[in-house]
Scaffold this motif. Sequence first.
Motif, PDB file in Angstrom:
ATOM      1  N   LYS A 101       0.808  -1.216   0.000  1.00  0.00           N
ATOM      2  CA  LYS A 101       0.000   0.000   0.000  1.00  0.00           C
ATOM      3  C   LYS A 101       0.846   1.273   0.000  1.00  0.00           C
ATOM      4  N   PHE A 102       1.929   1.260   0.783  1.00  0.00           N
ATOM      5  CA  PHE A 102       2.565   2.540   1.111  1.00  0.00           C
ATOM      6  C   PHE A 102       4.033   2.694   0.693  1.00  0.00           C
ATOM      7  N   SER A 103       4.806   1.613   0.653  1.00  0.00           N
ATOM      8  CA  SER A 103       6.263   1.763   0.586  1.00  0.00           C
ATOM      9  C   SER A 103       6.736   2.508  -0.658  1.00  0.00           C
ATOM     10  N   THR A 104       6.385   2.028  -1.827  1.00  0.00           N
ATOM     11  CA  THR A 104       6.902   2.648  -3.048  1.00  0.00           C
ATOM     12  C   THR A 104       6.388   4.073  -3.204  1.00  0.00           C
ATOM     13  N   LYS A 105       5.136   4.310  -2.789  1.00  0.00           N
ATOM     14  CA  LYS A 105       4.608   5.681  -2.839  1.00  0.00           C
ATOM     15  C   LYS A 105       5.381   6.591  -1.891  1.00  0.00           C
ATOM     16  N   ALA A 106       5.771   6.057  -0.722  1.00  0.00           N
ATOM     17  CA  ALA A 106       6.569   6.856   0.216  1.00  0.00           C
ATOM     18  C   ALA A 106       7.956   7.131  -0.344  1.00  0.00           C
ATOM     19  N   VAL A 107       8.528   6.157  -1.056  1.00  0.00           N
ATOM     20  CA  VAL A 107       9.832   6.376  -1.707  1.00  0.00           C
ATOM     21  C   VAL A 107       9.726   7.517  -2.706  1.00  0.00           C
ATOM     22  N   ALA A 108       8.693   7.466  -3.553  1.00  0.00           N
ATOM     23  CA  ALA A 108       8.513   8.504  -4.575  1.00  0.00           C
ATOM     24  C   ALA A 108       8.298   9.869  -3.935  1.00  0.00           C
ATOM     25  N   SER A 164      -1.503  -1.793  13.203  1.00  0.00           N
ATOM     26  CA  SER A 164      -1.906  -0.642  13.998  1.00  0.00           C
ATOM     27  C   SER A 164      -1.489   0.647  13.302  1.00  0.00           C
ATOM     28  N   GLU A 165      -2.100   1.749  13.724  1.00  0.00           N
ATOM     29  CA  GLU A 165      -1.694   3.054  13.210  1.00  0.00           C
ATOM     30  C   GLU A 165      -0.248   3.361  13.586  1.00  0.00           C
ATOM     31  N   GLY A 166       0.152   2.916  14.768  1.00  0.00           N
ATOM     32  CA  GLY A 166       1.528   3.155  15.203  1.00  0.00           C
ATOM     33  C   GLY A 166       2.538   2.477  14.289  1.00  0.00           C
ATOM     34  N   ILE A 167       2.278   1.212  13.927  1.00  0.00           N
ATOM     35  CA  ILE A 167       3.177   0.500  13.028  1.00  0.00           C
ATOM     36  C   ILE A 167       3.176   1.151  11.654  1.00  0.00           C
ATOM     37  N   LYS A 168       1.994   1.525  11.168  1.00  0.00           N
ATOM     38  CA  LYS A 168       1.916   2.154   9.837  1.00  0.00           C
ATOM     39  C   LYS A 168       2.711   3.451   9.804  1.00  0.00           C
ATOM     40  N   ASN A 169       2.468   4.324  10.772  1.00  0.00           N
ATOM     41  CA  ASN A 169       3.162   5.614  10.771  1.00  0.00           C
ATOM     42  C   ASN A 169       4.653   5.439  11.014  1.00  0.00           C
ATOM     43  N   GLY A 170       5.012   4.483  11.879  1.00  0.00           N
ATOM     44  CA  GLY A 170       6.426   4.213  12.106  1.00  0.00           C
ATOM     45  C   GLY A 170       7.110   3.739  10.836  1.00  0.00           C
ATOM     46  N   MET A 171       6.445   2.880  10.091  1.00  0.00           N
ATOM     47  CA  MET A 171       6.993   2.385   8.831  1.00  0.00           C
ATOM     48  C   MET A 171       7.170   3.518   7.826  1.00  0.00           C
ATOM     49  N   ILE A 172       6.150   4.347   7.660  1.00  0.00           N
ATOM     50  CA  ILE A 172       6.249   5.457   6.709  1.00  0.00           C
ATOM     51  C   ILE A 172       7.367   6.407   7.124  1.00  0.00           C
ATOM     52  N   GLY A 173       7.438   6.689   8.432  1.00  0.00           N
ATOM     53  CA  GLY A 173       8.487   7.581   8.924  1.00  0.00           C
ATOM     54  C   GLY A 173       9.880   7.037   8.662  1.00  0.00           C
ATOM     55  N   VAL A 174      10.083   5.736   8.903  1.00  0.00           N
ATOM     56  CA  VAL A 174      11.427   5.183   8.721  1.00  0.00           C
ATOM     57  C   VAL A 174      11.769   5.076   7.237  1.00  0.00           C
ATOM     58  N   ILE A 175      10.780   4.820   6.373  1.00  0.00           N
ATOM     59  CA  ILE A 175      11.059   4.806   4.927  1.00  0.00           C
ATOM     60  C   ILE A 175      11.488   6.198   4.471  1.00  0.00           C
ATOM     61  N   ASN A 207      14.266  -1.165   5.963  1.00  0.00           N
ATOM     62  CA  ASN A 207      13.297  -0.585   6.874  1.00  0.00           C
ATOM     63  C   ASN A 207      12.464  -1.673   7.548  1.00  0.00           C
ATOM     64  N   PHE A 208      11.642  -1.276   8.508  1.00  0.00           N
ATOM     65  CA  PHE A 208      10.742  -2.236   9.151  1.00  0.00           C
ATOM     66  C   PHE A 208       9.307  -1.951   8.717  1.00  0.00           C
ATOM     67  N   GLY A 209       8.372  -2.862   9.119  1.00  0.00           N
ATOM     68  CA  GLY A 209       6.963  -2.614   8.855  1.00  0.00           C
ATOM     69  C   GLY A 209       6.181  -3.848   8.494  1.00  0.00           C
ATOM     70  N   ARG A 210       5.968  -4.739   9.456  1.00  0.00           N
ATOM     71  CA  ARG A 210       5.234  -5.975   9.180  1.00  0.00           C
ATOM     72  C   ARG A 210       3.863  -5.956   9.830  1.00  0.00           C
ATOM     73  N   THR A 211       2.945  -6.645   9.213  1.00  0.00           N
ATOM     74  CA  THR A 211       1.584  -6.730   9.727  1.00  0.00           C
ATOM     75  C   THR A 211       1.477  -7.891  10.714  1.00  0.00           C
ATOM     76  N   GLU A 212       0.316  -7.965  11.354  1.00  0.00           N
ATOM     77  CA  GLU A 212      -0.013  -9.166  12.110  1.00  0.00           C
ATOM     78  C   GLU A 212      -0.221 -10.318  11.119  1.00  0.00           C
ATOM     79  N   LYS A 213      -0.292 -11.533  11.635  1.00  0.00           N
ATOM     80  CA  LYS A 213      -0.419 -12.692  10.748  1.00  0.00           C
ATOM     81  C   LYS A 213      -1.685 -12.634   9.903  1.00  0.00           C
ATOM     82  N   ASP A 214      -2.729 -11.979  10.422  1.00  0.00           N
ATOM     83  CA  ASP A 214      -3.974 -11.877   9.646  1.00  0.00           C
ATOM     84  C   ASP A 214      -3.972 -10.694   8.684  1.00  0.00           C
ATOM     85  N   GLY A 215      -2.842  -9.991   8.583  1.00  0.00           N
ATOM     86  CA  GLY A 215      -2.719  -8.871   7.645  1.00  0.00           C
ATOM     87  C   GLY A 215      -3.097  -7.524   8.208  1.00  0.00           C
TER      88      GLY A 215
END
Length: 796
Positions: A364-371, A417-428, A406-414
């Motif tokens: 959803k987010f990684s490549t768009k965040a790179v761009a 959390s908002e914290g993981i999402k924002n942390g992932m975008i921030g670190v990318i 970078n980091f940013g993995r989901t739970e096993k069911d996909g």
Amino acid sequence: MKLKVASALLSVFSFIGLSAQNIQNNPGSNHGNKFEQLGSILPTPNIYRTASGAPGQGYWQNRADYEISAYLDEDKRNLKGSETVTYYNNSPDDLDYIWLQLDENEQSNVKNAGYDFSSTIPISTTDQQIKVTELPVKDNGYGVNLEKVTDAAGNPLKYTVNKTMMRIDLPKVLKKGEKFSFKVDWNYNIPNRIKMGGRGGYENFPEDGNDLYTITQWYPRMCVYSDFQGWQNHQFTGRGEFALVFGNFKVTMNVPADHVVGGTGECKNYEQVLTTDQLSRYRKAQTASEPIEIVTLDEAKKAEKNHSKQRKTWVFEAKDVRDFAWTSSRKFVWDGMQVTIPENNNKVMAMSFYPKEAYGLYRKFSTKAVAHTIKTYSEFTIPYPYPVAQSVEAANGMEYPMICFNFGRTEKDGTYSEGIKNGMIGVIIHEVGHNFFPMIVNSDERQWSWMDEGLNTFTEYLTEEKWDNKFPSKRGPAWTIVDYMKLPKDQLEPIMTNSENITHFGPNAYSKPATGLNILRETIMGRELFDKAFKTYAKRWAFKHPEPADFFRTMEDASGEDLDWFWRGWFYGTDPVDIAIDKVTISTPEFDAVPKTNEIKYRVEKPLLNDFEDISKIRNREDKNITFYVDKDKDLQDFYYRYDRGQEKVDNNKEYSSIPHNNKAPLDKKEKDQIQKITAYQIDFANKGGLVMPIILEFTFEDGSQLYDKSSAQIWRHNEQKVSKTYYFDKKLKSIQLDPMRETADIDVTNNYWSNDGTNSQLSRFQVFKQKQEENSARGGANGKVNPMQAAGKNK
């Protein structure tokens, strides 16, 4: 009166309450040298680095080109490499030897840098920790194993390994303008980076039995030889990062055939390593505006189940880069899209590699965040010059040219959390942003972490804000550094501290410099001046090796602002900001004190003459070649003549006996009535923290209206402990709030408030917050908040 009248009175009748009498009443209170220049601290400008902060006419830097072949043995988890390095000496010096970095030795318990830490008995321990401290120390089998070091013809070269560094003694002196080629063969056991730590290694996924490799600091790399310190051969301890030279790379990686490889630069043989479908998708992604899966999720899941025994060789090339890193795994999903950099019309492939464990977020987010990152950084620094930019999900964060982890993995069911999402975008954003600092603006990270992490964290904050105006940034806004600045002095060190000696590495190397730059941009310099200067620094030092003085000097040179006081306090000091409203004195001026006429009479008095006839005066009179100006001026001659005659009575009707007073007519009744309504407020401020900052005030009047005023930090230049300002208003003040938007990182807001209802400035934080909320709600602002820029029209 209306708000605009009060505003006019504010601008006309506000004065700095610091006089000669104030200074006399505070003996010994000045000076702490907070406004002295940094001339004695910064290095002396020379032909290599100018006083303006730009590279000088004699600036030079060496370079190194690499041809490397690598073999990844997945079964043994071993990497074997062979490289040919061509080193160019552009310096004016003759070199007898050269230095290389063997950073992988940091993973060895017998070859590492040996920087010990104090230790105590822990509450609990592990088997792994106990093994680490076993004596005598047994070699853990990690670190670089050198197989051969020769010149280009295959002749052995003499070399010495000192922990994480290797010196090669040259067979003859390498003079200016000459180059030297040599070869190194080596191997090392790849560490489990999840268990052992570090930036490079493998991560094992027990559920499917596969590894994900991040191959970093993996080849013997040339050290920087510079005009400011010679060889930068400081040991690698795992913290202070890298000082490297620019060059061109050609790298081949031989890996299992079902692996997908991403690396610095461009792959030159996709036709040989991708399937027909994958190659077709890659070519489609080269012109796509949305990410396209090049290796799909289904393909990655299928590859996980079959460990191929066949092998493929991937070929990558990169130009004008300071390093090379790569990743390899059969677990990778790979997507990409094109992004165009408007400033140079560069068409860049933005790409992401990630295991299925991160699919729900990265797709959803990684490549768009790179761009988004390379476009936004290009606006604030220089246009992104490289052909690709890549993000790899590898459970950690680290940066290299054109590729980052970078980091940013989901739970096993996909889900996530908002914290993981924002942390992932921030670190990318942060790690991709490192392409600019220090991959292009190539500072010495091992010596000055802040020049890399701090400048990048600041630009990351600007980029997060342009990603989402409500993005929960942890670093950049002034208020986010307050808890760190509150620490006891013995737990703080200046930003200008060597990377290995910093106690609180995150706040000191990342947050505090980023906050300082944001304060400069928003509160001290203003965006237009700051942005121009910051871009000038990036442009001047792109693909070069800047030092702190080059940054400090460029920011001043390109803006016309004297910022030495700021560098001295924020970067070289540890004082916090704590400015307090110490006292407010209220007074109503007497009407009789106002001039009642448009003319002030001046009695002509006898001019003051020097009573002592010193030798210079006597000789000047004796010198017949000197004609004094007073001899030419008839009015002055008449003036002195009268006194020579003893005529001390002066006719006040003479033209010279009165001067006009601002050319104003006598005050009329309306003006007199207006002045009689004015109340004077003298505000005394105390600098309790030590660090000087602008004084920003929000005035709230009894009628609900507001005014804002800002005094520059220079208000403290004559007294660094106490200053006063007097304001004249034609309506009654209800309250005064210091630093209402928390722009200055003030560590104690309980002394920032005054109210005319008898409430002193020693309010609790809760009281300040509650009172501000009530006032804002009464004004009907959105969510109880009012933008001071909108309320005041502008920030004065």
